[in-house]
Design an enzyme around this catalytic site. Sequence first.
Site, short mmCIF file in Angstrom:
data_model
loop_
_atom_site.label_atom_id
_atom_site.label_comp_id
_atom_site.label_asym_id
_atom_site.label_seq_id
_atom_site.Cartn_x
_atom_site.Cartn_y
_atom_site.Cartn_z
N GLU A 163 46.43 39.49 39.11
CA GLU A 163 46.32 39.22 37.66
C GLU A 163 47.00 40.24 36.76
OE1 GLU A 163 42.12 38.75 36.96
OE2 GLU A 163 42.00 36.92 38.16
N GLU A 275 41.85 30.95 46.12
CA GLU A 275 40.48 30.97 45.59
C GLU A 275 40.08 29.59 45.07
OE1 GLU A 275 39.93 34.18 42.76
OE2 GLU A 275 41.35 35.46 43.81
C1 GLA Z 1 39.12 36.39 40.30
C2 GLA Z 1 39.27 37.41 41.43
C3 GLA Z 1 38.27 37.19 42.53
C4 GLA Z 1 36.90 36.86 42.01
C5 GLA Z 1 36.98 35.73 41.04
C6 GLA Z 1 35.64 35.34 40.49
O1 GLA Z 1 39.69 35.20 40.57
O2 GLA Z 1 40.56 37.42 41.98
O3 GLA Z 1 38.22 38.33 43.31
O4 GLA Z 1 36.33 37.99 41.43
O5 GLA Z 1 37.79 36.13 39.97
O6 GLA Z 1 34.57 35.67 41.25
#
Ligand code: GLA
Length: 371
Positions: A163, A275
């Site tokens: 990010e 994710e």
């Molecule tokens: C982001 C992070 C993850 C996690 C999510 C929410 O996407 O990359 O590690 O913390 O937020 O839990």
Amino acid sequence: MKPRNLLRFAALLGLLITTQAAFASDTDGAPSLAQTYAPYFPVGAAITPGQVMMGNGGDFIARQFSVVVAENAMKPQSLNKFGPGRYEFEAADALVDFAGKHGIKVRGHALVWHQQAADWMFYGSGPNGDATREELTERLRTYIHDVVGHFKGRVWAWDVVNEAFVPDENVAQEGGWRKSHWYRILGPDYIALAFQFAHEADPEALLFYNDYGTESPRKRTLILSLIRDLQKRGVPIHGIGHQSHYTIAQPADFGGLETTIEDVGALGLTNQITELDISLNANLMKDAISEVTPALLKLQAARYRDFFEMCLRQQKVVSAVLMWGLNDDVSWLRTWPFARMDAPLLFDGALKPKPAFWAVIEAAKAQAAAK
Ligand code: GLA
């Protein structure tokens, strides 16, 4: 035993029994995601060290998944919270050793992020008590060398930087960079440094830049120019991680993500879905469903199927798909951005496969039949 301790003991026992019961129901007779997707790419989830150690959670994970990532246990805040050289590897080691024992690949997440960081790194002898450029560079080098070195040969792919870009077109930020402590002190160079250090520590590990909103044209442009810049400078980067925190309504389709995946592939990199979850709350930030209805589960299943069909179409440049959480009951979306009902994953709290699970299996079967 004192009454208070007795109460605590009873509560703990209750917790253990509930967890055991939940795991015991398993996916009896359901196919394995790992096996069904073996011809295409590894499939898995974010898990915790506790889940591999408690009840038969480990059996479930070993049967269903071919890749795992630690939900929190490998973030700097978990590994190196207390200062220079003070590492806590036990929990992460338990998870990584479990994976190794079962032939499951591990994604390491995440070396550099603005959240869940080892905050001590940002303080030092610079102006306003900040670390100087030299101090922070040295800490970044040491942390990455130590951590990547510790897991060398056991971690398949690292999210090196997470990010680094801001999501909103309207936020006037230099070049789209997020003004994290990393950026403030080191400028955009912190990214190249992190990738170099990771490569030095484990030349075999695949190195990823990971982000959300990668379907948006703006993030796509930022990511593609980051890749080109690193490639021009000879900095090793092997893939892009697409977080893919989606909902039953957003984005409207997965065409934007597919375009980013193709463009990344055209630059010679691989893609991993890191994710994935598909929230039943159409607007992730605002909505709060009161009930999980069959209609919502059906809609979600269709979305999961679309998503996996897209990944299967792009299988030449997609090398893993991971969901963010083991089951609905432990999903982060139950508590973020506020406490509410949600059920964004493939398995319910009792680890029973949901309609979305069957839709994902069907997508692979259709792919196999089309050959
Ligand atoms: C982001 C992070 C993850 C996690 C999510 C929410 O996407 O990359 O590690 O913390 O937020 O839990």
